[in-house]
Enzyme design. Structure first.
Site, PDB file in Angstrom:
ATOM      1  N   SER A  54      32.352  56.638  36.007  1.00  0.00           N
ATOM      2  CA  SER A  54      32.541  56.171  34.643  1.00  0.00           C
ATOM      3  C   SER A  54      31.371  56.572  33.830  1.00  0.00           C
ATOM      4  CB  SER A  54      32.873  54.584  34.514  1.00  0.00           C
ATOM      5  OG  SER A  54      31.912  54.072  35.306  1.00  0.00           O
ATOM      6  N   HIS A 146      33.834  41.202  39.542  1.00  0.00           N
ATOM      7  CA  HIS A 146      35.130  40.896  39.118  1.00  0.00           C
ATOM      8  C   HIS A 146      35.441  39.468  39.343  1.00  0.00           C
ATOM      9  CE1 HIS A 146      35.636  44.854  37.859  1.00  0.00           C
ATOM     10  NE2 HIS A 146      36.796  45.066  38.004  1.00  0.00           N
TER      11      HIS A 146
HETATM   12  C1  LIG Z   1      34.125  48.192  39.955  1.00  0.00           C
HETATM   13  S1  LIG Z   1      32.328  48.758  40.650  1.00  0.00           S
HETATM   14  C2  LIG Z   1      32.142  49.822  39.111  1.00  0.00           C
HETATM   15  C3  LIG Z   1      32.928  51.119  38.981  1.00  0.00           C
HETATM   16  C4  LIG Z   1      32.377  52.174  38.148  1.00  0.00           C
HETATM   17  N1  LIG Z   1      32.378  51.786  36.881  1.00  0.00           N
HETATM   18  C5  LIG Z   1      33.242  53.376  38.522  1.00  0.00           C
HETATM   19  O1  LIG Z   1      33.440  54.097  37.466  1.00  0.00           O
HETATM   20  O2  LIG Z   1      33.480  53.811  39.527  1.00  0.00           O
HETATM   21  C6  LIG Z   1      31.501  47.295  40.030  1.00  0.00           C
HETATM   22  C7  LIG Z   1      30.057  47.545  40.413  1.00  0.00           C
HETATM   23  O3  LIG Z   1      29.385  46.266  39.897  1.00  0.00           O
HETATM   24  C8  LIG Z   1      28.231  46.081  40.655  1.00  0.00           C
HETATM   25  N2  LIG Z   1      28.136  44.500  40.657  1.00  0.00           N
HETATM   26  C9  LIG Z   1      28.845  43.581  40.824  1.00  0.00           C
HETATM   27  N3  LIG Z   1      28.118  42.505  40.390  1.00  0.00           N
HETATM   28  C10 LIG Z   1      27.025  42.660  40.045  1.00  0.00           C
HETATM   29  C11 LIG Z   1      25.791  41.992  39.407  1.00  0.00           C
HETATM   30  N4  LIG Z   1      25.962  40.496  39.108  1.00  0.00           N
HETATM   31  N5  LIG Z   1      24.666  42.528  38.677  1.00  0.00           N
HETATM   32  C12 LIG Z   1      24.881  43.699  38.876  1.00  0.00           C
HETATM   33  N6  LIG Z   1      25.929  44.650  39.232  1.00  0.00           N
HETATM   34  C13 LIG Z   1      26.745  43.994  39.938  1.00  0.00           C
HETATM   35  C14 LIG Z   1      28.545  46.413  41.985  1.00  0.00           C
HETATM   36  O4  LIG Z   1      27.349  46.691  42.698  1.00  0.00           O
HETATM   37  C15 LIG Z   1      29.623  47.471  41.779  1.00  0.00           C
HETATM   38  O5  LIG Z   1      28.761  48.523  41.940  1.00  0.00           O
END
Ligand SMILES: C[S@@+](CC[C@H](N)C(=O)[O-])C[C@H]1O[C@@H](n2cnc3c(N)ncnc32)[C@H](O)[C@@H]1O
Length: 229
Positions: A54, A146
């Site tokens: 993204s 999520h």
């Molecule tokens: C759904 S992925 C993001 C996908 C990305 N935007 C893409 O285009 O592929 C969610 C990301 O959020 C990060 N994440 C989850 N909880 C988090 C937190 N509390 N603080 C920082 N990063 C977090 C995870 O490490 C993961 O890499």
């Protein structure tokens, strides 16, 4: 530089398509379009970098119109990225620790796309960084953890830094529980119910809302009695 019919520079669209991640092309092109609108008004902030897919759509907008994209992630993966879960990728596991690390792949992806000047990685937990944050932003894209606690923290931690007229973009909003988890949908409902935001666009699981009340630094409310059906 050639541009595809949807307005994304063709070289960067190829990089976005090739990048590892969770961003369908139509939704990515929407991100690119709204970031292009907002970047002249201040930085764009993403929560949930993963491997940078993204971020390429957002960074492409910055290359075109100027400005900076900040992308926050601890790079240790969400629950669903861990071993045994649906979105686990063994190539992102560091051998000697067994922990996930998406940062090296992100870095290589953004460097290959030529977007290191436009896309700035902030490595850390969302709440740690948002607690220290004081800079107005023109757009917030929420695509982090999520689970409800993370979705809520991302909203209450980052949406306050939107300027009036800024855009709040939320990924994985599923009104029908059969399509996906509730927390991003709950964030969407909370934002609308607050009266601080109005929906301006929807595509796939992406919702785009504009901040119509309050300005950077003003908190956004969270109503604990409001739940996602
Ligand atoms: C759904 S992925 C993001 C996908 C990305 N935007 C893409 O285009 O592929 C969610 C990301 O959020 C990060 N994440 C989850 N909880 C988090 C937190 N509390 N603080 C920082 N990063 C977090 C995870 O490490 C993961 O890499």
């Amino acid at each position: 530089m050639t541009t595809d019919p949807a307005g994304m520079p063709a070289d960067l669209l190829a990089h976005a398509r090739a990048a590892k991640g969770f961003m369908p092309e139509d939704e990515g092109l929407l991100l690119h379009r709204v970031a292009r609108e907002r970047l002249p008004h201040g930085p764009v902030l993403e929560i949930g970098t993963y491997c940078g897919k993204s971020a390429i759509y957002l960074g492409a907008a910055a290359r075109e119109v100027g400005g900076t994209v900040l992308t926050v992630d601890h790079h240790r993966g969400s629950e669903e990225n861990q071993a045994g879960w649906e979105h686990h990728d063994t190539s992102l596991v560091v051998d000697d620790t067994g922990l996930m690390d998406s940062l090296p792949t992100f870095r290589a992806t953004i460097a290959a796309a030529g977007l290191e000047e436009q896309v700035v990685a902030v490595v850390g937990r969302s709440t740690t960084v948002s607690g220290l944050w004081r800079t107005p932003v023109s757009m917030v894209f929420i695509d982090g953890g999520h689970a409800e606690v993370h979705a809520r923290n991302d909203y209450t931690g980052w949406a306050p830094w939107l300027v009036t007229g800024g855009l709040l973009v939320i990924h994985d909003v599923f009104p029908d529980p059969a399509d996906g988890g509730r927390p991003p949908y709950l964030v969407f409902l909370q934002a609308l119910a607050s009266g601080d935001f109005e929906e301006v666009e929807a595509l796939g699981s992406v919702r785009v809302l504009r901040r119509v009340r309050g300005t950077a630094g003003d908190p956004v409310p969270w109503d604990p009695s409001l739940t996602a059906p």
